[in-house]
Design a protein around this motif. Structure first.
Motif, PDB file in Angstrom:
ATOM      1  N   GLU A 142       0.825  -1.218   0.000  1.00  0.00           N
ATOM      2  CA  GLU A 142       0.000   0.000   0.000  1.00  0.00           C
ATOM      3  C   GLU A 142       0.862   1.273   0.000  1.00  0.00           C
ATOM      4  O   GLU A 142       0.635   2.196  -0.781  1.00  0.00           O
ATOM      5  CB  GLU A 142      -0.870  -0.045   1.255  1.00  0.00           C
ATOM      6  N   GLY A 143       1.885   1.283   0.889  1.00  0.00           N
ATOM      7  CA  GLY A 143       2.726   2.473   1.013  1.00  0.00           C
ATOM      8  C   GLY A 143       3.518   2.736  -0.253  1.00  0.00           C
ATOM      9  O   GLY A 143       3.635   3.892  -0.708  1.00  0.00           O
ATOM     10  N   HIS A 146       1.243   4.160  -2.873  1.00  0.00           N
ATOM     11  CA  HIS A 146       0.906   5.566  -2.575  1.00  0.00           C
ATOM     12  C   HIS A 146       2.074   6.480  -2.942  1.00  0.00           C
ATOM     13  O   HIS A 146       1.914   7.503  -3.623  1.00  0.00           O
ATOM     14  CB  HIS A 146       0.557   5.765  -1.095  1.00  0.00           C
ATOM     15  N   ASP A 147       3.279   6.128  -2.489  1.00  0.00           N
ATOM     16  CA  ASP A 147       4.422   7.018  -2.691  1.00  0.00           C
ATOM     17  C   ASP A 147       4.852   7.081  -4.158  1.00  0.00           C
ATOM     18  O   ASP A 147       5.443   8.080  -4.595  1.00  0.00           O
ATOM     19  CB  ASP A 147       5.587   6.590  -1.794  1.00  0.00           C
ATOM     20  N   HIS A 150       2.395   9.578  -5.539  1.00  0.00           N
ATOM     21  CA  HIS A 150       2.547  10.939  -4.982  1.00  0.00           C
ATOM     22  C   HIS A 150       3.977  11.145  -4.484  1.00  0.00           C
ATOM     23  O   HIS A 150       4.196  11.317  -3.283  1.00  0.00           O
ATOM     24  CB  HIS A 150       1.574  11.138  -3.812  1.00  0.00           C
ATOM     25  N   GLN A 155       4.635   9.023   2.281  1.00  0.00           N
ATOM     26  CA  GLN A 155       4.180   8.604   3.617  1.00  0.00           C
ATOM     27  C   GLN A 155       5.121   7.583   4.225  1.00  0.00           C
ATOM     28  O   GLN A 155       5.142   7.388   5.429  1.00  0.00           O
ATOM     29  CB  GLN A 155       2.776   7.996   3.517  1.00  0.00           C
ATOM     30  N   THR A 156       5.886   6.882   3.393  1.00  0.00           N
ATOM     31  CA  THR A 156       6.739   5.819   3.933  1.00  0.00           C
ATOM     32  C   THR A 156       8.185   6.313   4.062  1.00  0.00           C
ATOM     33  O   THR A 156       8.589   7.302   3.436  1.00  0.00           O
ATOM     34  CB  THR A 156       6.762   4.581   3.004  1.00  0.00           C
TER      35      THR A 156
END
Ligand SMILES: NC(=O)c1ccc[n+]([C@@H]2O[C@H](COP(=O)([O-])OP(=O)(O)OC[C@H]3O[C@@H](n4cnc5c(N)ncnc54)[C@H](O)[C@@H]3O)[C@@H](O)[C@H]2O)c1
Ligand SMILES: O=P(O)(O)OC[C@@H](O)[C@@H](O)[C@H](O)[C@H](O)CO
Length: 480
Positions: A142-143, A146-147, A150, A155-156
């Motif tokens: 998931e992380g 996401h990264d 974006h 976030q990670t």
């Protein structure tokens, strides 16, 4: 008494320090180890530009931020000796802490600052998102997804590192060194894979640049550091008169062996007791395949017998016996010679360390996230022995003890709690196993990879599981 007012507090002027290190994952271990080494240097008037700014990216890290921020980032380190005596210090090397979910921009600014020369990590074995069988970064986590989508608002840990490296490059600043201090074989190489592959998801060219230009030294780290208990907080209050929201307790033993690959410089860790070497791999493998694997053995056998603490397992004749035989017959044969270390003496010393009851390290901590730990500490030796015709029966039986424990009950009927990021999957395969699918547990690809397809491993595992059900753990341990 406030920590800053204690006679144990650092005498050096902390207002005069600069944060040259940003550390992700300020847990107990970082505070008993790397931050302690730095504190030793600061006490000698050295390393003033190398203080630490902590960063937490997990929601749970707010607790650490609040605890540290409330006491000027000072904390007590209590070393518990086997004779019951204690050595205590207030550590002052952490001077700031940024909680990323609340202020990601501040984290990026700090990482991109010219003051930051090292970014260090203790984000746990699972924190690197690496598939143990292939060594590949799990791009579908998931992380990571996401990264990748974006890259400017990560976030990670790895997303932040990639974004900061880009900002530094654009600003004409040299890249910082990324130093993993997690218990992983080739932790620097694994950190490299995680950073480079995270970058590749959004910008393959920049990923290549990182691979060519960023240094990721490997290191071996060691100090048994249990979870802090309320009794520890009370002890610090009663015995030292200190109000500390989150003290750290640890064993007196400490070791740090690292590669000297720091293009922007580093603190003189060797003057604080660390060992700088050319090739850290033999030291790492020794530690992970002996100490950490032994911890898995103490945890899984001990929990099946309803024990609670590491020292209880370490002095239990059957558990200590099977653990020692595992180390001597299945783990040690997979190791290369380790410069300056007698492996027999190293194993003896491990059992002395494990028996330190003052540490009260829980089997629950040792078994936590076993789905990440078994593949790093135990399964590599199993795989190597399978390849070279070596013995695997004790390692396979350890897996069976773990698998049976995941069904949730010890032999005395007490509950075994599974605290594991992959816990749902473990519980599901343990349920199928309890219903008669004898190899269900090892078919979990995340943990065992291709091993379920290996007839020898499967047979040893299934036989051990059957014996455990029929004869009980003690008889099985004695037979191994
Ligand atoms: N405790 C020990 O005895 C010991 C000894 C040697 C090495 N280590 C290494 O240090 C690691 C941490 O141990 P600890 O005792 O400090 O544990 P801890 O639970 O006190 O701290 C773990 C830290 O890692 C962070 N973290 C967890 N998953 C993360 C993720 N996916 N991304 C970013 N951060 C994440 C947590 O938020 C926390 O800050 C271990 O996993 C191990 O690799 C521990
Ligand atoms: O912390 P982990 O996840 O690497 O593993 C559990 C223990 O084996 C480990 O924390 C040891 O206590 C430590 O590696 C000793 O240096």
């Amino acid at each position: 008494m406030k920590l800053a007012d204690s006679p144990l507090a650092p005498k050096y002027d902390r207002s005069n320090l600069t944060a040259g290190i940003v550390h992700f994952g300020v847990g107990n271990f970082h505070r008993s180890h790397q931050a302690m080494f730095l504190d030793r240097l600061l006490r000698e008037g050295k390393a003033k530009d190398w203080a630490i700014c902590g960063v937490g990216v997990m929601p749970g890290d707010k607790k650490m931020r609040d605890a540290l921020a409330g006491q000027d980032y000072l904390y007590t380190l209590v070393l518990k000796n086997p004779d019951g005596s204690k050595d205590t210090a207030v550590i002052g090397s952490i001077i700031d802490y940024l909680f990323a979910p609340e202020d990601p921009a501040a984290v990026l600014d700090r990482l991109a600052s010219a003051d930051t020369k090292i970014v260090s990590l203790t984000v746990t074995e699972g924190g690197y998102n690496i598939d143990d069988e292939t060594g590949n970064f799990r791009t579908d986590s998931e992380g990571a997804v996401h990264d990748a989508a974006h890259p400017e608002a990560p976030q990670t840990t790895f997303g932040f590192i990639v974004a900061a490296l880009r900002r530094r490059k654009e600003a004409g600043l040299d890249p910082f060194t990324v130093m993993s201090c997690d218990n992983l074989p080739g932790n620097g190489n694994i950190a490299r894979t995680a950073v480079v592959e995270q970058a590749r998801l959004s910008d393959p060219e920049f990923a290549e640049w990182i691979d060519q230009n960023v240094s990721f030294p490997n290191c071996m780290v060691d100090r048994i550091t249990p979870v802090t208990t309320d009794a520890d907080r009370q002890m610090v209050k009663d015995e030292l008169g200190l109000d500390d929201a989150w003290p750290v307790v640890a064993e007196p033993f400490v070791q740090w062996v690292l590669e000297d690959k720091f293009p922007l410089g580093r603190p003189a860790y060797e003057e604080a007791g660390a060992q700088l070497v050319e090739d850290v791999v033999p030291y790492e493998l020794m530690k992970l395949r002996l100490l950490n694997a032994a911890h898995q053995s103490l945890a899984h056998w001990g929990r099946l017998l309803g024990l609670e603490f590491g020292h209880e397992s370490a002095v239990d004749e059957d558990i200590a016996g099977v653990t020692r035989r595992y180390l001597e017959q299945e783990a040690r044969p997979t190791l290369r010679p380790v410069p300056g270390i007698d492996l027999n003496a190293y194993i003896d010393e491990l059992f002395e360390r494990f028996a330190n009851e003052a540490i009260a390290d829980t089997l629950a901590r040792l078994a936590q996230d076993a789905s990440d730990r078994m593949p790093k500490f135990v399964l590599p030796s199993v795989r190597e022995n399978l390849k070279n015709g070596g013995q695997i029966k004790i390692g396979a039986a350890m897996c069976a003890a773990w698998a049976l424990g995941c069904e949730g009950k010890a032999e005395d009927g007490s509950q075994i709690v599974i605290d594991d990021q992959h816990g749902k999957e473990l519980a599901a395969s343990a349920k199928r196993q309890a219903e008669g699918e004898e190899a269900a547990f090892i078919e979990d690809q995340f943990v065992f990879g291709e091993l379920a397809q290996n007839e020898q491993f499967k047979n040893e595992f299934v036989q051990a599981l059957k014996d455990l059900r029929e004869k009980g753990a003690r008889e099985v341990m004695r037979s191994l």
